[in-house]
Design a protein around this motif. Structure first.
Motif, PDB file in Angstrom:
ATOM      1  N   LEU A 114       0.809  -1.059   0.064  1.00 53.98           N
ATOM      2  CA  LEU A 114       0.146   0.005   0.133  1.00 53.98           C
ATOM      3  C   LEU A 114       0.909   1.342  -0.038  1.00 53.98           C
ATOM      4  CD1 LEU A 114      -3.076   0.095  -0.269  1.00 53.98           C
ATOM      5  CD2 LEU A 114      -3.161   0.792   2.361  1.00 53.98           C
ATOM      6  N   ASP A 115       1.149   1.677  -1.116  1.00 49.44           N
ATOM      7  CA  ASP A 115       2.001   2.681  -1.378  1.00 49.44           C
ATOM      8  C   ASP A 115       1.415   4.187  -1.090  1.00 49.44           C
ATOM      9  OD1 ASP A 115       4.948   3.881  -2.164  1.00 49.44           O
ATOM     10  OD2 ASP A 115       3.223   4.740  -3.822  1.00 49.44           O
ATOM     11  N   GLY A 116       1.896   5.076  -0.174  1.00 50.33           N
ATOM     12  CA  GLY A 116       1.390   6.407  -0.304  1.00 50.33           C
ATOM     13  C   GLY A 116       0.371   6.107   0.944  1.00 50.33           C
ATOM     14  N   VAL A 242       0.844  14.626  -5.342  1.00 48.41           N
ATOM     15  CA  VAL A 242       0.001  13.964  -4.728  1.00 48.41           C
ATOM     16  C   VAL A 242       0.591  13.437  -3.320  1.00 48.41           C
ATOM     17  CG1 VAL A 242      -2.108  12.157  -4.662  1.00 48.41           C
ATOM     18  CG2 VAL A 242      -1.428  13.477  -6.742  1.00 48.41           C
ATOM     19  N   ALA A 243       1.783  13.291  -3.385  1.00 48.01           N
ATOM     20  CA  ALA A 243       2.503  12.507  -2.441  1.00 48.01           C
ATOM     21  C   ALA A 243       2.257  10.992  -2.205  1.00 48.01           C
ATOM     22  CB  ALA A 243       2.580  13.073  -1.075  1.00 48.01           C
ATOM     23  N   SER A 244       1.631  10.318  -3.511  1.00 49.10           N
ATOM     24  CA  SER A 244       1.220   9.068  -3.454  1.00 49.10           C
ATOM     25  C   SER A 244       1.877   8.602  -4.945  1.00 49.10           C
ATOM     26  CB  SER A 244      -0.304   8.983  -3.373  1.00 49.10           C
ATOM     27  OG  SER A 244      -0.607   7.430  -3.377  1.00 49.10           O
ATOM     28  N   MET A 245       2.929   8.087  -5.010  1.00 45.03           N
ATOM     29  CA  MET A 245       3.589   7.618  -6.302  1.00 45.03           C
ATOM     30  C   MET A 245       2.452   7.126  -7.171  1.00 45.03           C
ATOM     31  SD  MET A 245       6.847   5.416  -7.057  1.00 45.03           S
ATOM     32  CE  MET A 245       7.736   5.647  -8.362  1.00 45.03           C
ATOM     33  N   VAL A 246       1.954   6.274  -6.911  1.00 49.48           N
ATOM     34  CA  VAL A 246       0.975   5.518  -7.990  1.00 49.48           C
ATOM     35  C   VAL A 246      -0.009   6.493  -8.345  1.00 49.48           C
ATOM     36  CG1 VAL A 246      -0.804   3.805  -8.153  1.00 49.48           C
ATOM     37  CG2 VAL A 246       1.021   3.526  -6.489  1.00 49.48           C
ATOM     38  N   VAL A 258       6.097  14.655 -15.661  1.00 54.25           N
ATOM     39  CA  VAL A 258       7.363  14.248 -15.226  1.00 54.25           C
ATOM     40  C   VAL A 258       7.263  13.960 -13.703  1.00 54.25           C
ATOM     41  CG1 VAL A 258       8.731  14.555 -17.092  1.00 54.25           C
ATOM     42  CG2 VAL A 258       8.317  16.201 -15.443  1.00 54.25           C
ATOM     43  N   PHE A 259       7.853  12.870 -12.851  1.00 55.08           N
ATOM     44  CA  PHE A 259       7.708  12.682 -11.531  1.00 55.08           C
ATOM     45  C   PHE A 259       9.237  12.713 -11.165  1.00 55.08           C
ATOM     46  CE2 PHE A 259       6.231  10.900  -7.700  1.00 55.08           C
ATOM     47  CZ  PHE A 259       7.326  10.068  -7.318  1.00 55.08           C
ATOM     48  N   TYR A 260       9.438  13.511 -10.028  1.00 55.60           N
ATOM     49  CA  TYR A 260      10.980  13.414  -9.730  1.00 55.60           C
ATOM     50  C   TYR A 260      11.009  13.216  -8.227  1.00 55.60           C
ATOM     51  CZ  TYR A 260      12.120  15.585 -14.069  1.00 55.60           C
ATOM     52  OH  TYR A 260      12.151  16.064 -15.442  1.00 55.60           O
ATOM     53  N   GLY A 274      18.781   7.551  -1.829  1.00 51.59           N
ATOM     54  CA  GLY A 274      17.412   8.080  -2.593  1.00 51.59           C
ATOM     55  C   GLY A 274      16.406   7.789  -1.478  1.00 51.59           C
ATOM     56  N   LYS A 275      15.338   8.153  -1.935  1.00 52.80           N
ATOM     57  CA  LYS A 275      14.041   7.964  -1.015  1.00 52.80           C
ATOM     58  C   LYS A 275      13.199   6.619  -1.565  1.00 52.80           C
ATOM     59  CE  LYS A 275       9.612   9.017   0.718  1.00 52.80           C
ATOM     60  NZ  LYS A 275       8.934   9.834   1.729  1.00 52.80           N
ATOM     61  N   LEU A 276      12.944   6.544  -2.791  1.00 50.28           N
ATOM     62  CA  LEU A 276      12.164   5.548  -3.157  1.00 50.28           C
ATOM     63  C   LEU A 276      12.885   4.193  -3.383  1.00 50.28           C
ATOM     64  CD1 LEU A 276       9.813   7.584  -5.701  1.00 50.28           C
ATOM     65  CD2 LEU A 276       9.429   6.969  -3.343  1.00 50.28           C
ATOM     66  N   ARG A 277      12.277   3.054  -3.396  1.00 48.22           N
ATOM     67  CA  ARG A 277      12.675   1.675  -3.344  1.00 48.22           C
ATOM     68  C   ARG A 277      12.744   1.355  -4.577  1.00 48.22           C
ATOM     69  NH1 ARG A 277       9.214   3.939   0.492  1.00 48.22           N
ATOM     70  NH2 ARG A 277       9.837   3.429   2.473  1.00 48.22           N
ATOM     71  N   LEU A 278      14.035   0.746  -4.863  1.00 48.76           N
ATOM     72  CA  LEU A 278      14.510   0.193  -6.340  1.00 48.76           C
ATOM     73  C   LEU A 278      13.443  -0.955  -6.714  1.00 48.76           C
ATOM     74  CD1 LEU A 278      16.074   0.058  -8.946  1.00 48.76           C
ATOM     75  CD2 LEU A 278      17.727  -1.260  -7.528  1.00 48.76           C
TER      76      LEU A 278
HETATM   77  P1  P6P Z   1       7.055  12.998   0.425  1.00 42.71           P
HETATM   78  C1  P6P Z   1       4.794   7.625  -0.173  1.00 42.71           C
HETATM   79  O1  P6P Z   1       5.373   7.562   1.305  1.00 42.71           O
HETATM   80  C2  P6P Z   1       5.903   7.578  -1.006  1.00 42.71           C
HETATM   81  O2  P6P Z   1       6.769   6.394  -0.926  1.00 42.71           O
HETATM   82  C3  P6P Z   1       5.843   7.638  -2.309  1.00 42.71           C
HETATM   83  O3  P6P Z   1       4.420   7.304  -2.779  1.00 42.71           O
HETATM   84  C4  P6P Z   1       5.469   9.226  -2.647  1.00 42.71           C
HETATM   85  O4  P6P Z   1       5.928   9.791  -4.022  1.00 42.71           O
HETATM   86  C5  P6P Z   1       6.767   9.843  -1.706  1.00 42.71           C
HETATM   87  O5  P6P Z   1       6.818   8.662  -0.781  1.00 42.71           O
HETATM   88  C6  P6P Z   1       6.073  11.074  -0.920  1.00 42.71           C
HETATM   89  O6  P6P Z   1       7.407  11.559  -0.348  1.00 42.71           O
HETATM   90  O7  P6P Z   1       8.476  13.180   0.888  1.00 42.71           O
HETATM   91  O8  P6P Z   1       6.639  13.985  -0.457  1.00 42.71           O
HETATM   92  O9  P6P Z   1       6.369  12.602   1.400  1.00 42.71           O
END
Ligand code: P6P
Length: 339
Positions: A114-116, A242-246, A258-260, A274-278
């Motif tokens: 459950l991402d985000g 949105v802070a929800s990658m999906v 684009v998403f960064y 990095g923040k996001l998992r590979l």
């Molecule tokens: P930040 C959600 O926790 C997540 O892993 C991604 O879905 C989202 O793009 C990113 O982190 C949001 O990060 O730093 O804006 O809270």
């Protein structure tokens, strides 16, 4: 025209030689598990599933109740089917082998259940992200090292976004396709075949609160987008986050963009990469985006070319409309003296 169900689509893909029966079954099982996750998510406050679980995951992040519930749903659904050698999840330190009483298969399933999830309590779209790898043939019991394959070896990747509608997006390396859940029938129905991301865009997604921590080439690149038609790009840009990658990736697959999530000094100060998992965020999203004609890099190399060294490793993520990703990546390589 008669609607095409996910099952029919999977049969078409098997007949085309794009997937085998075992992978077809695996995707059906994952899709069915995500329908159960959608029911739990959509119950919201009425299901007693909001808020924190009172535990932390392997990332040291507080788990939401729905993180734990979604993880359990995916593990349970995939245990008995005979199509998997093991599962790996953002929510668990180590891979989960298939219980001895069940037959094992030739696939490895990785997922962010459950991402985000920080958005759950505020009723914003969240999602499940998954990736499928082949387990090396001579492996009796799949261990973490067997999962450490670069993204280019993925057999399938997908996500389900739990939003106003529940939508599954899927690729087997022959295009990216979208299925919308028909709640009256209870099945996913093909809603877009062969999605294409426009090569150019005027919309970007990034968490601007990190701006002062970015590397210089990222400051330069985003500064140009913010300058709009008064700057070197000659056009204005819009921003979404949105802070929800999906949800952000789904918007890009729907109208470009684009998403960064770049490196920043807060991350590198802690030795982070990095923040996001590979393995279960960047790689599956990169596969999906590239199959839709987009691009996906770490800012310095294709995401799907990264040789993993650990199951939960993190990478910078640049993905979406090809022209912008190439521009942002070029600035980073130029700053490194590589271009
Ligand atoms: P930040 C959600 O926790 C997540 O892993 C991604 O879905 C989202 O793009 C990113 O982190 C949001 O990060 O730093 O804006 O809270």
């Amino acid at each position: 025209m008669k609607p095409v169900s996910l099952i029919q689509f999977l049969i078409e893909e098997r007949r085309a030689g794009h997937i085998n029966a075992e992978l077809s079954l695996l995707i059906e099982v994952v899709a069915r598990a995500c329908k159960r996750i959608a029911v739990a998510v959509n119950k919201g406050a009425l299901g007693g599933v909001l808020g924190n679980a009172g535990t932390d995951n392997v990332q040291g992040e507080a788990q939401k109740k729905l993180d734990v519930i979604s993880n359990e749903i995916l593990l349970e659904a995939n245990a008995w089917g005979g199509h998997l050698a093991a599962c790996a999840s953002e929510e668990m330190e180590d891979p989960q082998p298939i219980p001895d009483m069940y037959p094992k298969g030739q696939h490895l399933l990785l997922f962010d259940p459950l991402d985000g999830s920080s958005n759950i309590d505020v009723n914003v779209s969240v999602g499940t992200i998954f990736s499928v790898l082949r387990c090396p043939d001579d492996v009796a019991e799949a261990k973490a090292e067997h999962f450490l394959q670069p993204g280019i070896t993925q057999l399938a990747a997908g996500y389900v976004v739990y939003g106003p509608s529940t939508v599954l997006v899927l690729t087997f390396g022959h295009g990216t396709h979208e299925f919308t859940l028909d709640r009256e029938v209870g099945s996913f129905v093909l809603s877009r075949r062969d999605i294409r991301i426009p090569e150019a865009t005027a919309e970007f997604a990034i968490n601007m609160s990190n701006q002062r921590h970015w590397e210089a080439p990222m400051q330069r690149y985003i500064g140009e987008l913010l300058a709009g038609k008064d700057g070197p790009r000659g056009k204005d840009f819009n921003m979404r986050w949105v802070a929800s990658m999906v949800a952000d990736v789904h918007r890009i697959l729907t109208r470009g963009g684009v998403f960064y999530y770049p490196l920043d000094a807060k991350i590198t100060a802690k030795g982070g990469t990095g923040k996001l998992r590979l393995m279960y965020e960047a790689n599956p999203m990169a596969f999906i985006v590239e199959q839709a004609g987009g691009a996906a890099t770490t800012g310095r190399e294709p995401i799907m070319g990264v040789q993993p060294t650990s199951l939960h490793q993190r990478v910078p993520v640049f993905l979406g409309s090809k022209q912008e990703i190439e521009q942002a990546t070029h600035y980073h390589l130029q700053a490194d003296g590589a271009q």
